[in-house]
Enzyme design. Structure first.
Site, PDB file in Angstrom:
ATOM      1  N   SER B  13       0.828  -1.197   0.000  1.00 21.40           N
ATOM      2  CA  SER B  13       0.000   0.000   0.000  1.00 21.40           C
ATOM      3  C   SER B  13       0.874   1.263   0.000  1.00 21.40           C
ATOM      4  O   SER B  13       0.630   2.197  -0.772  1.00 21.40           O
ATOM      5  CB  SER B  13      -0.877  -0.064   1.253  1.00 21.40           C
ATOM      6  OG  SER B  13      -1.904   0.853   1.180  1.00 21.40           O
ATOM      7  N   ARG B  39       1.514   8.288   5.948  1.00 22.61           N
ATOM      8  CA  ARG B  39       0.495   7.577   6.734  1.00 22.61           C
ATOM      9  C   ARG B  39      -0.833   8.337   6.733  1.00 22.61           C
ATOM     10  O   ARG B  39      -1.899   7.724   6.791  1.00 22.61           O
ATOM     11  CB  ARG B  39       0.987   7.286   8.167  1.00 22.61           C
ATOM     12  CG  ARG B  39       0.082   6.316   8.943  1.00 22.61           C
ATOM     13  CD  ARG B  39       0.766   5.636  10.104  1.00 22.61           C
ATOM     14  NE  ARG B  39       1.702   4.622   9.660  1.00 22.61           N
ATOM     15  CZ  ARG B  39       1.389   3.354   9.357  1.00 22.61           C
ATOM     16  NH1 ARG B  39       0.149   2.920   9.504  1.00 22.61           N
ATOM     17  NH2 ARG B  39       2.315   2.524   8.934  1.00 22.61           N
ATOM     18  N   HIS B  42      -2.269   7.200   3.554  1.00 22.91           N
ATOM     19  CA  HIS B  42      -2.665   5.804   3.717  1.00 22.91           C
ATOM     20  C   HIS B  42      -4.025   5.698   4.418  1.00 22.91           C
ATOM     21  O   HIS B  42      -4.839   4.819   4.109  1.00 22.91           O
ATOM     22  CB  HIS B  42      -1.572   5.094   4.537  1.00 22.91           C
ATOM     23  CG  HIS B  42      -1.809   3.648   4.810  1.00 22.91           C
ATOM     24  ND1 HIS B  42      -2.228   3.192   6.028  1.00 22.91           N
ATOM     25  CD2 HIS B  42      -1.690   2.557   4.022  1.00 22.91           C
ATOM     26  CE1 HIS B  42      -2.356   1.870   5.982  1.00 22.91           C
ATOM     27  NE2 HIS B  42      -2.037   1.463   4.784  1.00 22.91           N
TER      28      HIS B  42
END
Lengths: 218, 218
Positions: B13, B39, B42
């Protein structure tokens, strides 16, 4: 700084975000659907949601009916669980939503079957629902999956369709691996669902979708 | 569907999202900062975060130092609290993050002072920290505010700066009313902070920021 009473902030917020939305999309959705779309934008400040949210197979009416019929609601993360409006869901409808992802039974089941905990959670959710249904003298208890994180939960729901049809799905996992594909499976199933198309979604969006529907029921 | 082991999903990912990022932004941040930015993407699949996240006044090093110094961490929502990696924060560092927003003391304090519960939470957080510090024979206990929802929390932190300087702030409220203005106050203060500029942010983003730093500490 805008001087505003705490109780007026949300109203003002919705006014501002509505004024910034694409006028065509304001006309695209039904009133009830639009309240859901607006709440996803309210939660993210991301206007992509006005294009992303799909209401499948009489979605909102079905979700309301599930809630009125004492459905069991399973989220795939504790964050989504934490974000759901329990004042309404539990206070008004006596539904206690659950998240199995971190429970010892789930961890053990996932290890034993060499699968993700999200996959295990789907299997165990059906087991728990079935047991409750048996205790309920076979009276049907609807099952709702609210998925804001794990595409593998959607994939597992799809794998089990021969055996189990969920009554409603919120399909809002976020990410870059198998997220779009997993949502595609839910679209093909035509099960009543609210789907965040594409890569976007999340636990917060998942909770916002449920809350937007709950707020229409008070 | 991509066949991938559960433990490899996150790595894949991050590879995909990195490949989709603006190459200039990959060079703009330090390595540690970039892990935080990635992040947030994400968590949201929203690439705006590569332009929105501001690291103020030696942010990451300061937050790491707070965590190593047994800081008290207060979130403004139970969702953010729920999303924080407790395996690391509590398991490795013995810090139990707290959210006061729904506690009876907070609700009473907010009513009494005719203010938001988020504002009340800031006042009470300082009180709780001070009491613990007194018990600790005056040894300083850093205080970290992780704000993913309520601009009024940031406004209150700013109002109290004459009396209290927080050691670190995550300033990531989302929304359309006083959100940009509240973040501006934190920018002007130059307190060590990670700020999601503009309207965006959220409980999930707030938790993702903390988790990205925690993951650098294991």
């Amino acid at each position: 700084m805008l001087q505003i009473k705490p109780e007026d902030i949300e109203k003002k917020s919705f006014e501002i975000l509505t004024s910034q939305m694409d006028k065509d999309r304001l006309k695209f959705y039904t009133d009830d659907e639009l309240l859901v779309v607006k709440r996803t934008i309210h939660t993210t400040a991301d206007f992509d949601y006005q294009y992303n949210v799909i209401f499948q197979n009489n979605a909102i009416e079905t979700l309301k009916h599930c809630i009125q019929s004492d459905a069991m609601i399973f989220t795939d993360t504790n964050m989504a669980l934490s974000g759901i409006n329990k004042r309404i869901l539990t206070g008004k409808f006596s539904i206690t939503p659950r998240c199995l992802i971190a429970e010892p039974d789930t961890i053990e089941y996932a290890k034993k079957n060499n699968t993700t905990r999200a996959t295990a959670s789907v299997d165990l959710a059906y087991q728990i629902r079935d047991e409750k249904q048996d205790l309920n003298k076979g009276k049907k208890i609807p099952i709702v999956f609210a998925v804001g994180n794990a595409p593998t939960a959607l994939i597992r729901i799809h794998e089990l369709l021969d055996k189990y049809t969920p009554d409603f799905i919120i399909a809002a996992p976020v990410g870059f691996v198998n997220v779009i594909e997993a949502k595609e499976l839910i679209k093909q199933s035509n099960i009543p669902a609210i789907i965040c198309d594409g890569n976007k979604g999340g636990s917060n969006v998942c909770a916002a979708i449920i809350n937007a529907v709950l707020l229409q029921m008070v």
